[in-house]
Design an enzyme around this catalytic site. Structure first.
Site, short mmCIF file in Angstrom:
data_model
loop_
_atom_site.label_atom_id
_atom_site.label_comp_id
_atom_site.label_asym_id
_atom_site.label_seq_id
_atom_site.Cartn_x
_atom_site.Cartn_y
_atom_site.Cartn_z
N THR A 190 0.81 -1.22 0.00
CA THR A 190 0.00 0.00 0.00
C THR A 190 0.84 1.27 0.00
OG1 THR A 190 -0.17 -0.03 2.41
CG2 THR A 190 -1.92 -1.14 1.17
N HIS B 47 9.77 -1.46 1.94
CA HIS B 47 9.85 -1.55 3.40
C HIS B 47 9.71 -3.00 3.82
CE1 HIS B 47 5.68 -0.82 2.17
NE2 HIS B 47 5.31 -1.60 3.18
P1 AMP Z 1 2.29 -2.41 3.03
O1 AMP Z 1 0.81 -2.71 3.08
O2 AMP Z 1 3.16 -3.61 3.04
O3 AMP Z 1 2.62 -1.43 1.93
O4 AMP Z 1 2.61 -1.70 4.42
C1 AMP Z 1 2.43 -0.33 4.63
C2 AMP Z 1 2.35 -0.15 6.12
O5 AMP Z 1 2.55 1.22 6.39
C3 AMP Z 1 0.98 -0.53 6.73
O6 AMP Z 1 1.17 -1.58 7.68
C4 AMP Z 1 0.51 0.77 7.37
O7 AMP Z 1 -0.14 0.57 8.60
C5 AMP Z 1 1.82 1.54 7.53
N1 AMP Z 1 1.70 2.99 7.56
C6 AMP Z 1 1.00 3.78 6.72
N2 AMP Z 1 1.15 5.07 7.06
C7 AMP Z 1 1.98 5.10 8.12
C8 AMP Z 1 2.52 6.14 8.95
N3 AMP Z 1 2.24 7.43 8.72
N4 AMP Z 1 3.33 5.80 9.97
C9 AMP Z 1 3.61 4.51 10.22
N5 AMP Z 1 3.14 3.47 9.48
C10 AMP Z 1 2.33 3.77 8.45
#
Ligand code: AMP
Ligand code: ZN
Length: 113
Positions: A94, A99
């Site tokens: 997302t 990461h």
């Molecule tokens: P992914 O779905 O693998 O792309 O992981 C993205 C992650 O980023 C998700 O687990 C979200 O909860 C996390 N996330 C999104 N915005 C933020 C933020 N501002 N600070 C910390 N984590 C975030």
């Protein structure tokens, strides 16, 4: 790249709970944790996803991998942890800045989907 949320976290433009930082890597708590410990480890350079890893940026990615056990140790995950990278739409990515999730703090399910 300028509107990348993780680049903004790295630059301190939006708040985060950082747990580790060096010249190449930043790690901070996930805003929506899926486990008692849920931290994201990212390169400071913007790499969109695993699909964008190549010879030009593998050093930055390898520094993230080198940081992961240090971060896990700092977080007290001596009994183990899980590292996850989601790539692309079907992988559930997302945020388009590569990461690695570190999940731990309890015995995790073996379910992968
Ligand atoms: P992914 O779905 O693998 O792309 O992981 C993205 C992650 O980023 C998700 O687990 C979200 O909860 C996390 N996330 C999104 N915005 C933020 C933020 N501002 N600070 C910390 N984590 C975030
Ligand atoms: Zn970025």
């Amino acid at each position: 790249m300028n509107d990348c949320i993780f680049c903004k976290i790295i630059k301190g433009e939006i708040p985060s709970k950082k747990v580790y930082e060096d010249d190449s890597v930043c790690a901070f708590h996930d805003i929506n944790p899926n486990a008692p410990v849920h931290v994201l480890v990212v390169p400071k350079t913007h790499i969109p996803s695993m699909n964008a890893v190549d010879e030009s940026n593998i050093d930055a990615v390898s520094k993230v991998l080198l940081a992961i056990p240090k971060v896990a140790s700092t977080l007290g995950l001596s009994n183990g942890y899980r590292v996850i990278n989601n790539c692309g739409e079907d992988g559930g990515q997302t945020v388009p800045h590569i990461h690695f999730h570190i999940l731990g703090g309890r015995k995790l399910s073996v379910k992968l989907n």
